[in-house]
Design an enzyme around this catalytic site. Structure first.
Site, PDB file in Angstrom:
ATOM      1  N   GLU A  71       0.995  -1.346   0.164  1.00 25.71           N
ATOM      2  CA  GLU A  71       0.108   0.047  -0.027  1.00 25.71           C
ATOM      3  C   GLU A  71       0.885   1.237  -0.011  1.00 25.71           C
ATOM      4  O   GLU A  71       1.654   1.473   1.067  1.00 25.71           O
ATOM      5  CB  GLU A  71      -0.789   0.079   1.291  1.00 25.71           C
ATOM      6  CG  GLU A  71      -1.739   1.038   1.188  1.00 25.71           C
ATOM      7  CD  GLU A  71      -2.572   1.305   2.396  1.00 25.71           C
ATOM      8  OE1 GLU A  71      -2.701   0.400   3.213  1.00 25.71           O
ATOM      9  OE2 GLU A  71      -3.436   2.355   2.378  1.00 25.71           O
ATOM     10  N   GLU A  96       5.035   4.687   3.460  1.00 30.70           N
ATOM     11  CA  GLU A  96       4.676   6.215   3.753  1.00 30.70           C
ATOM     12  C   GLU A  96       5.990   6.994   3.805  1.00 30.70           C
ATOM     13  O   GLU A  96       6.965   6.731   4.371  1.00 30.70           O
ATOM     14  CB  GLU A  96       4.043   6.271   4.765  1.00 30.70           C
ATOM     15  CG  GLU A  96       3.132   7.335   5.193  1.00 30.70           C
ATOM     16  CD  GLU A  96       2.607   8.247   4.285  1.00 30.70           C
ATOM     17  OE1 GLU A  96       3.309   9.325   3.981  1.00 30.70           O
ATOM     18  OE2 GLU A  96       1.492   7.816   3.718  1.00 30.70           O
ATOM     19  N   ASP A 123       9.732   6.771  -0.355  1.00 31.32           N
ATOM     20  CA  ASP A 123       8.963   7.204  -1.584  1.00 31.32           C
ATOM     21  C   ASP A 123       8.645   5.751  -2.008  1.00 31.32           C
ATOM     22  O   ASP A 123       9.376   5.108  -2.232  1.00 31.32           O
ATOM     23  CB  ASP A 123       9.833   7.980  -2.563  1.00 31.32           C
ATOM     24  CG  ASP A 123       9.120   8.199  -4.004  1.00 31.32           C
ATOM     25  OD1 ASP A 123       8.028   7.674  -4.414  1.00 31.32           O
ATOM     26  OD2 ASP A 123       9.905   8.628  -4.720  1.00 31.32           O
ATOM     27  N   ASP A 146      -2.019  12.133  -3.138  1.00 34.29           N
ATOM     28  CA  ASP A 146      -2.019  13.740  -3.012  1.00 34.29           C
ATOM     29  C   ASP A 146      -2.552  14.007  -4.354  1.00 34.29           C
ATOM     30  O   ASP A 146      -1.745  13.419  -5.387  1.00 34.29           O
ATOM     31  CB  ASP A 146      -0.567  13.997  -2.771  1.00 34.29           C
ATOM     32  CG  ASP A 146      -0.358  13.743  -1.365  1.00 34.29           C
ATOM     33  OD1 ASP A 146      -1.163  13.810  -0.475  1.00 34.29           O
ATOM     34  OD2 ASP A 146       0.884  13.616  -1.013  1.00 34.29           O
ATOM     35  N   LYS A 150      -2.826  22.029  -8.544  1.00 33.35           N
ATOM     36  CA  LYS A 150      -2.357  23.029  -9.361  1.00 33.35           C
ATOM     37  C   LYS A 150      -1.731  22.608 -10.639  1.00 33.35           C
ATOM     38  O   LYS A 150      -0.895  21.483 -10.556  1.00 33.35           O
ATOM     39  CB  LYS A 150      -1.199  23.920  -8.687  1.00 33.35           C
ATOM     40  CG  LYS A 150      -2.036  24.792  -7.379  1.00 33.35           C
ATOM     41  CD  LYS A 150      -0.980  25.828  -7.110  1.00 33.35           C
ATOM     42  CE  LYS A 150      -1.596  26.382  -5.918  1.00 33.35           C
ATOM     43  NZ  LYS A 150      -0.533  26.716  -4.746  1.00 33.35           N
ATOM     44  N   ASP A 182     -10.908  10.887  -4.592  1.00 34.15           N
ATOM     45  CA  ASP A 182     -12.039  11.567  -4.421  1.00 34.15           C
ATOM     46  C   ASP A 182     -12.000  12.675  -5.153  1.00 34.15           C
ATOM     47  O   ASP A 182     -12.691  13.733  -4.958  1.00 34.15           O
ATOM     48  CB  ASP A 182     -12.388  11.635  -2.917  1.00 34.15           C
ATOM     49  CG  ASP A 182     -11.623  12.668  -2.315  1.00 34.15           C
ATOM     50  OD1 ASP A 182     -10.197  12.670  -2.711  1.00 34.15           O
ATOM     51  OD2 ASP A 182     -11.871  13.579  -1.365  1.00 34.15           O
ATOM     52  N   LYS A 221      -9.205   7.518   6.077  1.00 32.26           N
ATOM     53  CA  LYS A 221      -9.350   8.762   6.630  1.00 32.26           C
ATOM     54  C   LYS A 221      -9.715   9.732   5.610  1.00 32.26           C
ATOM     55  O   LYS A 221     -10.552  10.607   5.556  1.00 32.26           O
ATOM     56  CB  LYS A 221      -7.803   9.199   7.381  1.00 32.26           C
ATOM     57  CG  LYS A 221      -8.027  10.441   8.039  1.00 32.26           C
ATOM     58  CD  LYS A 221      -6.724  10.673   8.909  1.00 32.26           C
ATOM     59  CE  LYS A 221      -6.813  12.089   9.444  1.00 32.26           C
ATOM     60  NZ  LYS A 221      -5.372  12.287  10.069  1.00 32.26           N
ATOM     61  N   PHE A 222      -9.009   9.880   4.347  1.00 33.94           N
ATOM     62  CA  PHE A 222      -9.105  11.194   3.481  1.00 33.94           C
ATOM     63  C   PHE A 222     -10.320  10.555   2.588  1.00 33.94           C
ATOM     64  O   PHE A 222     -10.956  11.498   2.223  1.00 33.94           O
ATOM     65  CB  PHE A 222      -7.845  11.078   2.224  1.00 33.94           C
ATOM     66  CG  PHE A 222      -6.833  11.967   3.111  1.00 33.94           C
ATOM     67  CD1 PHE A 222      -5.912  11.538   4.140  1.00 33.94           C
ATOM     68  CD2 PHE A 222      -6.674  13.242   2.627  1.00 33.94           C
ATOM     69  CE1 PHE A 222      -5.100  12.407   4.533  1.00 33.94           C
ATOM     70  CE2 PHE A 222      -5.729  14.131   3.118  1.00 33.94           C
ATOM     71  CZ  PHE A 222      -4.932  13.639   4.142  1.00 33.94           C
ATOM     72  N   GLU A 223     -10.724   9.207   2.520  1.00 35.17           N
ATOM     73  CA  GLU A 223     -12.226   9.109   2.047  1.00 35.17           C
ATOM     74  C   GLU A 223     -13.093   9.636   2.928  1.00 35.17           C
ATOM     75  O   GLU A 223     -14.124  10.180   2.358  1.00 35.17           O
ATOM     76  CB  GLU A 223     -12.235   7.577   2.007  1.00 35.17           C
ATOM     77  CG  GLU A 223     -13.491   7.245   1.248  1.00 35.17           C
ATOM     78  CD  GLU A 223     -13.401   5.706   1.166  1.00 35.17           C
ATOM     79  OE1 GLU A 223     -12.663   4.799   1.388  1.00 35.17           O
ATOM     80  OE2 GLU A 223     -14.466   4.883   0.324  1.00 35.17           O
TER      81      GLU A 223
HETATM   82  C1  LIG Z   1      -3.915  12.041   0.825  1.00 32.43           C
HETATM   83  S1  LIG Z   1      -3.129  11.067   1.951  1.00 32.43           S
HETATM   84  C2  LIG Z   1      -3.984   9.665   1.885  1.00 32.43           C
HETATM   85  C3  LIG Z   1      -3.474   8.729   2.857  1.00 32.43           C
HETATM   86  C4  LIG Z   1      -4.482   7.515   3.105  1.00 32.43           C
HETATM   87  N1  LIG Z   1      -4.272   6.699   2.024  1.00 32.43           N
HETATM   88  C5  LIG Z   1      -5.784   7.581   3.275  1.00 32.43           C
HETATM   89  O1  LIG Z   1      -6.711   7.441   2.104  1.00 32.43           O
HETATM   90  O2  LIG Z   1      -6.271   8.373   4.447  1.00 32.43           O
HETATM   91  C6  LIG Z   1      -1.746  10.611   0.743  1.00 32.43           C
HETATM   92  C7  LIG Z   1      -0.361  10.209   1.652  1.00 32.43           C
HETATM   93  O3  LIG Z   1       0.260   9.666   0.550  1.00 32.43           O
HETATM   94  C8  LIG Z   1       1.835  10.013   1.185  1.00 32.43           C
HETATM   95  N2  LIG Z   1       2.672  10.048  -0.110  1.00 32.43           N
HETATM   96  C9  LIG Z   1       2.793  10.755  -1.019  1.00 32.43           C
HETATM   97  N3  LIG Z   1       3.643  10.434  -2.119  1.00 32.43           N
HETATM   98  C10 LIG Z   1       3.912   9.327  -1.735  1.00 32.43           C
HETATM   99  C11 LIG Z   1       5.250   8.513  -2.145  1.00 32.43           C
HETATM  100  N4  LIG Z   1       5.834   8.874  -3.347  1.00 32.43           N
HETATM  101  N5  LIG Z   1       5.450   7.444  -1.377  1.00 32.43           N
HETATM  102  C12 LIG Z   1       4.718   7.204  -0.334  1.00 32.43           C
HETATM  103  N6  LIG Z   1       3.909   7.928   0.474  1.00 32.43           N
HETATM  104  C13 LIG Z   1       3.552   8.819  -0.398  1.00 32.43           C
HETATM  105  C14 LIG Z   1       1.455  11.223   1.728  1.00 32.43           C
HETATM  106  O4  LIG Z   1       2.551  11.511   2.956  1.00 32.43           O
HETATM  107  C15 LIG Z   1       0.203  11.146   2.415  1.00 32.43           C
HETATM  108  O5  LIG Z   1       0.346  10.631   3.836  1.00 32.43           O
END
Ligand SMILES: C[S@@+](CC[C@H](N)C(=O)[O-])C[C@H]1O[C@@H](n2cnc3c(N)ncnc32)[C@H](O)[C@@H]1O
Length: 241
Positions: A71, A96, A123, A146, A150, A182, A221-223
């Site tokens: 994930e 993460e 990453d 994310d 923009k 979303d 959480k973000f959903e």
């Molecule tokens: C909008 S949040 C969504 C978190 C979770 N999946 C949720 O639905 O609640 C996006 C997450 O992806 C992480 N993230 C962004 N780019 C990433 C990457 N290249 N590798 C690992 N994590 C990443 C960010 O730090 C952030 O915690």
């Protein structure tokens, strides 16, 4: 979770072998004393930092032959921890960048005695590139990535053709890629890419026989935040040919 307060303190941008537009960086964050103690005690066996060493998954989970799902972007891991017991026979590896998010998941895993979750800080693109062999994963999940709304930041979006190609290479034949968002504009962006990677067969949504759909029994959480704002959730499923 890009925001203006983001502090970038480490970057692997120059270390990236895999072609990708844009860059991501670790974000600083503070742990509570409790989280710090938990981290020191449990991270060494339940977590790994990004490295160039291939992971021996059976040794890490202490079991042979269990399917393994990565994930990417697990955030605070709230849904990861809630879903894990529903798929106890599957190895779940959460990747993460955000250490406090991983610390929260680590706490939930330890408290809940969840034994099928491991974590990697780094990453997701680099992790896939360096830490997993071709055809080694049964699934990849990217939930609510994310959106980088923009236009000048679109190149930072994780769903792009090079990354789809990388994911396809790491999936076993029959393996599943599952993306949910979303964000209407990101959904449209993904729609334009669904057929771009020839090793992935786009299965759309719903895909009734999808082997992995335990993963959407819990709202992330973000959903939840998106649903509160009446956003439409879009799901995308592909099967590795
Ligand atoms: C909008 S949040 C969504 C978190 C979770 N999946 C949720 O639905 O609640 C996006 C997450 O992806 C992480 N993230 C962004 N780019 C990433 C990457 N290249 N590798 C690992 N994590 C990443 C960010 O730090 C952030 O915690």
């Amino acid at each position: 979770m890009p925001n203006s307060q983001t502090n970038f303190n480490e970057t692997f941008e120059n270390d990236l072998d895999y072609p990708r537009l844009g860059s991501v960086s670790f974000r600083r964050g503070t742990l509570t004393d409790n989280q710090e103690a938990n981290w020191n005690e449990h991270w060494p066996h339940l977590g790994k930092e990004l490295s160039k060493e291939l992971i021996d998954v059976p040794a890490w989970f202490n079991r042979q032959d269990a399917p393994t799902i990565l994930e990417i972007g697990s955030g605070t891991g709230t849904s990861t921890a809630a879903m894990a017991p529903l798929e106890a026979d599957t190895n779940i590896i959460a990747v993460e960048l955000y250490k406090p998010g991983l610390a929260k998941l680590l706490g939930a895993v330890v408290r809940g005695e969840i034994d099928n979750v491991r974590m990697i800080r780094g990453d997701g693109v680099e992790v896939l590139t360096h830490m997993f062999a071709p055809e080694s994963l049964d699934g990849v999940r990217i939930f609510f990535p994310d959106p980088w709304p923009k236009a000048r930041h679109h190149k930072r979006r994780i769903i792009q053709s090079g990354v789809l190609n990388l994911i396809a290479s790491r999936l076993k034949p029959g393996g599943v890629l599952h993306v949910a968002t979303d964000h209407a504009d990101y959904a449209q962006w993904i729609e334009e890419l669904v057929d771009v990677e020839k090793q992935l067969e786009y299965m759309g949504w719903p895909w009734q026989e999808c082997p992995q759909l335990t993963d959407r029994q819990v709202i992330t959480k973000f959903e939840g935040k998106g649903l509160e704002q009446d956003h439409t959730i879009r799901e995308f499923l592909w099967r590795r040919k």
